[in-house]
Design an enzyme around this catalytic site. Structure first.
Site, short mmCIF file in Angstrom:
data_model
loop_
_atom_site.label_atom_id
_atom_site.label_comp_id
_atom_site.label_asym_id
_atom_site.label_seq_id
_atom_site.Cartn_x
_atom_site.Cartn_y
_atom_site.Cartn_z
N ASP A 205 -15.71 9.15 8.45
CA ASP A 205 -14.63 8.20 8.22
C ASP A 205 -13.32 8.97 8.27
OD1 ASP A 205 -14.71 5.12 6.92
OD2 ASP A 205 -12.81 6.18 6.67
N ARG B 150 0.81 -1.22 0.00
CA ARG B 150 0.00 0.00 0.00
C ARG B 150 0.85 1.27 0.00
NH1 ARG B 150 -5.27 -1.17 3.85
NH2 ARG B 150 -5.93 -3.12 2.83
#
Length: 289
Positions: free
Chosen positions: A151, A50
């Site tokens: 979020d 990632r």
């Protein structure tokens, strides 16, 4: 940093960059500090894959250079991209379906206006599922209901706010729900659907880190969804977040947890109401340390 020491402990986990033990330990410490996420040693390959994208985008050659770049600017924009990269976003419409009938029955009994907080909105499937449930349960009264969807990941929030999904993402929904709550795309949007305006209007998306010292949330909630989030936090962090949930809930408010999460250690504040559904204990606002 001692170069010789770094080479001695180095462990290559990818073809393009070197992720040393020291680098990996620092990444684990930084994401815990910034987002409360406790990464296990087994997540090394995930971290590499990632964050390697960030190194490529910035044209950096080493993880150590990337980490120095981060720490050189504590308030820089790259911190959000770092956090976004290490945040896991697995979601689906009406995931853990047993929660939604409980929410529907609870909503019918609550005085209006009804407010629900979805604290891990991801790409929007969960908060929109909440909104659809409220419309089905409340009928015309749903116009006074609202869903605050937050979020930590700004990229998924942007997707959620757009309210556009592929047919594959909605393939498991009953045809009646598809027809009632979605608009079918045509032309350039063939194969996609969009949330109908009356559903989208109920949901407000905001960026929020559960570890932030202050939350921009004031009015109390009838229900809070915090599902499959706490599993990424250690127990002390879980306890602190639960402490902060309680004052934001109306009497007998419901807290919905993920299938593998257990808040029984907070039994002086929340009592088990059903399968991974907890009810706020009246007149109790603190979780024991």
């Amino acid at each position: 940093m001692n170069t010789n020491s770094t080479i001695a402990t180095a462990s290559a986990v990818g073809p393009d960059f070197l992720l040393t033990d020291h680098d990996f330990s620092k990444i684990r410490a930084l994401i815990h500090q910034r987002a409360g996420i406790a990464l296990s040693a087994q997540k090394r390959q995930m971290v590499y894959s990632r964050l390697a994208r960030r190194l490529r985008d910035l044209r950096l050659k080493e993880f150590s250079t990337y980490l120095n770049f981060l720490e050189a600017d504590p308030d820089g924009d790259e911190w959000q991209l770092f956090t976004n990269a290490l945040t896991t976003n697995l979601t689906a419409f009406f995931r853990e379906a047993h929660h939604f009938p409980v929410l529907a029955e609870h909503a019918k009994k609550c005085p209006q206006p009804l407010r629900v907080w979805c604290s891990a909105a991801s790409t929007g499937e969960e908060p929109y599922s909440i909104a659809m449930t409220l419309i089905e349960a409340l009928g015309a009264r749903a116009s006074a209901a609202s869903v605050i969807a937050t979020d930590i990941d700004t990229q998924v929030l942007a997707k959620a706010a757009a309210g556009i999904f592929t047919m594959e993402q909605v393939s498991k929904l009953p045809p009646a729900r598809l027809k009632r709550f979605f608009l079918k795309g045509a032309g350039a949007h063939e194969g996609k659907v969009r949330m109908r305006p009356e559903v989208a209007a109920m949901v407000k998306f905001e960026q929020l880190n559960l570890l932030d010292p202050k939350w921009a949330l004031k009015e109390p909630f009838d229900a809070i969804f915090c599902r499959n989030v706490m599993i990424y936090f250690d127990k002390p962090t879980q306890g602190k977040i639960l402490q902060r949930f309680a004052p934001l809930m109306k009497p007998h408010g419901l807290l919905f947890a993920g299938h593998s999460e257990n808040f029984s250690f907070a039994n002086q504040t929340f009592r088990l109401r059903g399968q991974t559904v907890y009810e706020l204990v009246p007149d109790r606002t603190k979780v024991p340390a």
